[in-house]
Every structure is written in structure tokens, then in C-alpha cells.
Design an enzyme around this catalytic site. Structure first.
Site, PDB file in Angstrom:
ATOM      1  CD  GLN A   1      35.603  53.994  47.101  1.00 44.85           C
ATOM      2  OE1 GLN A   1      34.807  53.392  46.399  1.00 44.85           O
ATOM      3  NE2 GLN A   1      36.752  53.451  47.475  1.00 44.85           N
TER       4      GLN A   1
ATOM      5  CB  SER B   1      46.457  53.629  43.384  1.00 45.12           C
ATOM      6  OG  SER B   1      46.007  52.447  42.769  1.00 45.12           O
TER       7      SER B   1
ATOM      8  CG  HIS C   1      49.303  49.063  41.852  1.00 42.82           C
ATOM      9  ND1 HIS C   1      49.079  47.873  42.515  1.00 42.82           N
ATOM     10  CD2 HIS C   1      48.431  49.946  42.392  1.00 42.82           C
ATOM     11  CE1 HIS C   1      48.154  48.051  43.441  1.00 42.82           C
ATOM     12  NE2 HIS C   1      47.719  49.295  43.375  1.00 42.82           N
TER      13      HIS C   1
ATOM     14  N   GLY D   1      49.924  45.055  42.109  1.00 37.88           N
ATOM     15  CA  GLY D   1      48.927  44.462  43.006  1.00 37.88           C
ATOM     16  C   GLY D   1      47.652  44.109  42.229  1.00 37.88           C
ATOM     17  CG  HIS D   2      45.166  47.043  40.433  1.00 32.62           C
ATOM     18  ND1 HIS D   2      45.868  48.201  40.642  1.00 32.62           N
ATOM     19  CD2 HIS D   2      43.975  47.202  41.075  1.00 32.62           C
ATOM     20  CE1 HIS D   2      45.150  49.031  41.377  1.00 32.62           C
ATOM     21  NE2 HIS D   2      44.004  48.457  41.656  1.00 32.62           N
TER      22      HIS D   2
END
Ligand code: PAF
Length: 290
Positions: free
Chosen positions: A63, A189, A33, A35-36
Site C-alpha cells: 500500500q 503514527s 498510539h 488512537g489505536h
């Protein structure tokens, strides 16, 4: 430029051999998105005109705790590759679990130490063991000169830096600023899981951070007193925001700051809206209070 897509370790090794230095890695779990895109632009600043960018896309089961969102985590590889093409990425490394964990369960994992058991680590036992293990594997496979991590995952960033220092890894870790949507919600995400009403509830996180930052001159107690009522109000919204923690940490150690502390601090919040867990944070400079 269409990036090379490597789905295997051998494919990555072949692609890696062609890359001009410095090589910058942006590790992701995909579902890219804007942010990436901030991470990728920060990566370009560090690799300059001559260097190359590698993006890893791997939803790392190690994780995720039981009952977390591993199965429904968005997987959008075709779109991710298209975004990487727009952002000038040279290689997308998108292995599956059999490439990354060929023996099934990993026998040796990275112990994230005491900071790895605080905050996110307390709420998600094993989370940072999983993150640091996959990040170390990615560092060994990609052999980047630089790796970029988002400031939004501040505790993850701190622990990656600690691992690099403690294990003498030859990687420069660079932080990229948190990207926010116009309404203030930090991009993630997981935001896609939120209903419209859920998103309104989730906005209390960034509002609480801003209120805390505005009260920073008054010291730790004033910051917490400004942030907490906003989360309390959202706790009775529909759907409710269920706060996990509001914490003021010393960014050098991640230890919680005491009442008399002044100087640089991180205000960290985590909460759930329905099944969606969200985190956010804001750096601030604390005055001594009264
Ligand atoms: O921040 C993330 O997306 C993940 O924790 C990371 C660093 C890609 C490791 O799986």
C-alpha cells in the site's frame, strides 16, 4: 495478560485455534498510539467478556507508493506488544513480508473500484488495492467475527465495508471514533515525523474541519468557504501546509456532494507538511444553505 505473539502463519493458526469466540481483529501497521487504544477499546465493547482480541502488526509494502515512507515508517514491535498487553489483547500477529507475500509481488490483488480512485486513491495510486488486498488476506488468516477500523481513515473504512458486502465476507465491520491529541490533531503514527513547527502548521487541518462544521447549517458552499481560508493561511506558514483536497462527500456513496445537497456529509481534508502526508475528516449535517 501477555498476548501470544505469532510471527508466522502456522503460529497464528495454532493461536487462533485456542481463542474463544467472538474473535475481533484490529488490523494495524504497528507504532501503536492512543488512537489505536481507542480501536482496541471499541473492539472490547464488541467482543464482550467472553470474546478475544487479535491485533495484526504489519507494515504492508503493497500500500506504499514509490517515494512514500515505507522505509522510515516506525517499527516498534516490543512497545506495541506491551500496549496490547495493557489493553487485554489475546494474540498479536506480526508476520514479516515473506509470510504475507511468500511469492514476492502479489499476482492477484483486490480492485477497490471507482471510490478507490477518488481522493486518497487519486493522490496515492494503488494505495487502496494494497490496503484491501492485505485486509482480505488478514480476514482469511485470522477469520475474525468482527473487525475494527478507525473513522479517521474514512475512505478506507468505506471501502472495507464495500469489499465485505460485495465479496460476501462473514465479518462485521465496526468503526471506532477518531482520537485527537489535546491540541486537536488527529492521532496518527505519522505525527511523529512532524517538527514542533510542523505540528503547528498541521493543526490547520482540524481547525478547518471545526470551522466547516460550524458553518454546516449554511450548506456545502458555506462549509467550504469556512474551511478553505484556514488552509490557505497555513499554506504560507513555516513550514507550509500544502493542501491536497478539501472535499464534502456523501457518506453513503463517497460521491462529492453538490451545491444543493442537505443531510449527512463528511468533510474530508488531506495535506502535506514537508514530507508528511496527513488526513482528517469530520461528519456533519448540512443544511440546505440559502
Ligand atoms: O489503517 C491501517 O493502519 C492500514 O491501512 C491497515 C488497515 C492496517 C492495512 O495495512
Amino acid at each position: 495478560m501477555t498476548p501470544m505473539l505469532a510471527r508466522t502463519l502456522a503460529g497464528l493458526a495454532a493461536a487462533r485455534a485456542t481463542l474463544p469466540a467472538p474473535v475481533t481483529l484490529v488490523p494495524t501497521m504497528g507504532a501503536l498510539h492512543h488512537g489505536h487504544r481507542t480501536l482496541l477499546r471499541t473492539a472490547h465493547e464488541h467482543s464482550g467478556h467472553t470474546g478475544s482480541l487479535v491485533v495484526s502488526v504489519f507494515v504492508n509494502a503493497l500500500q506504499f507508493g514509490s517515494g512514500e515512507d515505507l522505509d522510515r515508517y516506525p517499527r516498534t514491535l516490543e512497545r506495541d506488544v506491551a500496549i496490547c498487553a495493557e489493553e487485554g489483547v489475546a494474540v498479536v500477529f506480526a508476520p514479516d513480508a515473506t509470510q504475507m507475500y511468500p511469492g514476492g509481488a502479489q499476482q492477484i490483488t483486490v480492485n477497490p473500484g471507482p471510490v478507490g480512485r477518488l481522493l486518497e486513491g487519486a493522490s496515492r495510486p494503488g494505495f487502496f488495492d494494497g490496503v484491501l488486498t492485505v485486509v482480505l488476506k488478514l480476514f482469511n488468516l485470522v477469520r475474525p467475527d468482527v473487525a475494527v477500523f478507525g473513522q479517521k481513515d474514512a475512505q478506507q473504512l468505506f471501502l472495507v465495508r464495500q469489499m465485505v458486502a460485495d465479496l460476501n465476507l462473514p465479518v462485521d465491520v465496526v468503526a471506532a471514533p477518531t482520537a485527537r491529541d489535546l491540541d486537536g490533531l488527529a492521532t496518527s503514527s505519522r505525527n511523529g515525523y512532524l517538527s514542533q513547527a510542523g505540528r503547528v502548521s498541521a493543526l490547520a487541518l482540524s481547525r478547518a474541519l471545526r470551522a466547516g462544521a460550524e458553518a454546516a447549517d449554511g450548506g456545502p458552499a458555506a462549509v467550504l468557504a469556512a474551511a478553505r481560508p484556514i488552509l490557505a493561511e497555513a499554506a504560507v506558514a513555516d513550514p507550509p501546509l500544502v493542501a491536497d483536497y478539501v472535499n464534502l462527500a456523501d457518506p453513503r456513496t463517497f460521491a462529492e456532494v453538490g451545491a444543493g445537497y442537505s443531510g449527512e456529509a463528511l468533510l474530508l481534508v488531506a495535506a502535506k507538511v514537508g514530507d508528511t502526508r496527513l488526513i482528517d475528516n469530520m461528519p456533519l449535517t448540512l443544511g440546505g444553505g440559502i
